[in-house]
Motif scaffolding. Sequence first.
Motif, PDB file in Angstrom:
ATOM      1  N   SER A  20      45.086  46.014  42.314  1.00 30.32           N
ATOM      2  CA  SER A  20      45.942  45.050  41.641  1.00 30.32           C
ATOM      3  C   SER A  20      46.378  45.558  40.266  1.00 30.32           C
ATOM      4  CB  SER A  20      45.209  43.715  41.503  1.00 30.32           C
ATOM      5  OG  SER A  20      46.105  42.700  41.155  1.00 30.32           O
ATOM      6  N   PRO A  77      49.210  39.842  43.782  1.00 32.06           N
ATOM      7  CA  PRO A  77      50.049  40.682  42.925  1.00 32.06           C
ATOM      8  C   PRO A  77      50.578  41.927  43.648  1.00 32.06           C
ATOM      9  CG  PRO A  77      48.086  40.007  41.747  1.00 32.06           C
ATOM     10  CD  PRO A  77      47.895  39.614  43.184  1.00 32.06           C
ATOM     11  N   VAL A  78      49.774  42.509  44.515  1.00 36.93           N
ATOM     12  CA  VAL A  78      50.215  43.686  45.264  1.00 36.93           C
ATOM     13  C   VAL A  78      51.283  43.280  46.275  1.00 36.93           C
ATOM     14  CG1 VAL A  78      49.486  45.551  46.816  1.00 36.93           C
ATOM     15  CG2 VAL A  78      48.026  44.869  44.902  1.00 36.93           C
TER      16      VAL A  78
END
Length: 104
Positions: A20, A77-78
Amino acid sequence: MVSTAAALGVAVEPDPSLASLDIGRWRGRAPEDVAADLPVWFADPDACPHGGESIRAFVARIGAAVDDGDQVIVASPVAQALLCADADRYFAVEVRPASVFDCR
């Protein structure tokens, strides 16, 4: 990511290149503790007031780590980095928990 994979019954080996976003000195702090720095971070994908990774660098790293056809299980988030058209649109992408996307 490992707990998500376990919930899906999938064995995974974590890939550090899909880690992340590095938020540097913000890690573990509440949003209200970094509120003064948030407007520039949200507005400028090259900014990294936290001393970590910029959104542009993060999106580029994630894009380089994933080849077409690979199946990956990733944290929100990724997933945002994989789904955004470019770093300028990163914060426009919403990823809900347990979402599945086909990026082919």
